[in-house]
Design a protein around this motif. Structure first.
Motif, PDB file in Angstrom:
ATOM      1  N   ASN A  32       0.816  -1.225   0.000  1.00  0.00           N
ATOM      2  CA  ASN A  32       0.000   0.000   0.000  1.00  0.00           C
ATOM      3  C   ASN A  32       0.844   1.267   0.000  1.00  0.00           C
ATOM      4  O   ASN A  32       0.359   2.333   0.366  1.00  0.00           O
ATOM      5  N   ALA A  34       2.049   4.407  -1.203  1.00  0.00           N
ATOM      6  CA  ALA A  34       1.596   5.395  -2.188  1.00  0.00           C
ATOM      7  C   ALA A  34       2.710   6.396  -2.453  1.00  0.00           C
ATOM      8  O   ALA A  34       3.484   6.735  -1.552  1.00  0.00           O
ATOM      9  N   ASP A  74      -7.564   9.243  -4.947  1.00  0.00           N
ATOM     10  CA  ASP A  74      -7.662   9.333  -3.493  1.00  0.00           C
ATOM     11  C   ASP A  74      -7.353  10.778  -3.093  1.00  0.00           C
ATOM     12  O   ASP A  74      -6.256  11.094  -2.631  1.00  0.00           O
ATOM     13  N   THR A  76      -8.025  12.547  -0.640  1.00  0.00           N
ATOM     14  CA  THR A  76      -7.720  12.838   0.765  1.00  0.00           C
ATOM     15  C   THR A  76      -6.284  12.469   1.140  1.00  0.00           C
ATOM     16  O   THR A  76      -5.826  12.829   2.222  1.00  0.00           O
ATOM     17  N   HIS A  77      -5.591  11.753   0.256  1.00  0.00           N
ATOM     18  CA  HIS A  77      -4.217  11.339   0.559  1.00  0.00           C
ATOM     19  C   HIS A  77      -3.292  12.544   0.488  1.00  0.00           C
ATOM     20  O   HIS A  77      -3.426  13.402  -0.379  1.00  0.00           O
ATOM     21  N   GLU A  78      -2.345  12.603   1.404  1.00  0.00           N
ATOM     22  CA  GLU A  78      -1.424  13.752   1.470  1.00  0.00           C
ATOM     23  C   GLU A  78      -0.520  13.877   0.247  1.00  0.00           C
ATOM     24  O   GLU A  78      -0.011  14.958  -0.039  1.00  0.00           O
ATOM     25  N   ALA A  80      -1.586  13.187  -2.866  1.00  0.00           N
ATOM     26  CA  ALA A  80      -2.433  13.317  -4.056  1.00  0.00           C
ATOM     27  C   ALA A  80      -2.041  14.552  -4.864  1.00  0.00           C
ATOM     28  O   ALA A  80      -1.703  15.593  -4.308  1.00  0.00           O
ATOM     29  N   VAL A  86      -2.991   9.364  -6.729  1.00  0.00           N
ATOM     30  CA  VAL A  86      -1.710   8.879  -6.194  1.00  0.00           C
ATOM     31  C   VAL A  86      -1.307   7.629  -6.978  1.00  0.00           C
ATOM     32  O   VAL A  86      -2.144   6.979  -7.602  1.00  0.00           O
TER      33      VAL A  86
END
Length: 130
Positions: A32, A34, A74, A76-78, A80, A86
């Motif tokens: 996982n 990213a 995604d 909300t991913h930091e 992104a 991502v």
């Protein structure tokens, strides 16, 4: 085949299976991971094994999976990007777990061969002492 070839062959198998187990653990731990879309994805490692002259096996190299990976939305991913994407690795967890079981079984079989060979050699030494 010499008296200690069984131990040498089983030892080479232990080494190869240990490398295989280590690479699988590394892949599973990073399934996982990213990264931003401007970077390459985590590349899974795959062991390349080959047979040795006179018996046994050795690690011939480590191949890497496709660095392209897969792009996932995604937002909300930091990491992104501006569009909310991502990059994730192209690692199939089910395949990695199946290979993990095969590598564990191979390692266990090599351990058992080593134990059996040691017991056989020890028994032969005891006969020679009588």
């Amino acid at each position: 085949m010499g008296a200690f070839d069984t131990l040498r062959i089983a030892g080479s198998s232990l080494g190869m299976h240990q490398v295989w187990l280590d690479t699988l653990a590394h892949n599973i731990a990073n399934v996982n991971t990213a990264r931003s879309t401007d970077q390459t994805a985590f590349q899974a490692q795959m062991v390349i094994a080959r047979s040795q002259e006179g018996g046994g096996v050795e690690v011939n190299g480590i191949a890497l999976s496709d660095p392209t990976g897969r792009v996932v939305h995604d937002p909300t991913h930091e990491l992104a990007d501006a569009d909310g994407y991502v990059r994730l690795p192209e690692v199939d967890l089910a395949s990695q777990m199946s290979q993990l079981i095969m590598a564990q079984r191979g390692y266990q079989a090599s351990v058992q061969v080593t134990k059996n060979a040691q017991e056989t050699y020890s028994s032969a030494l005891q006969i020679g002492r009588s």
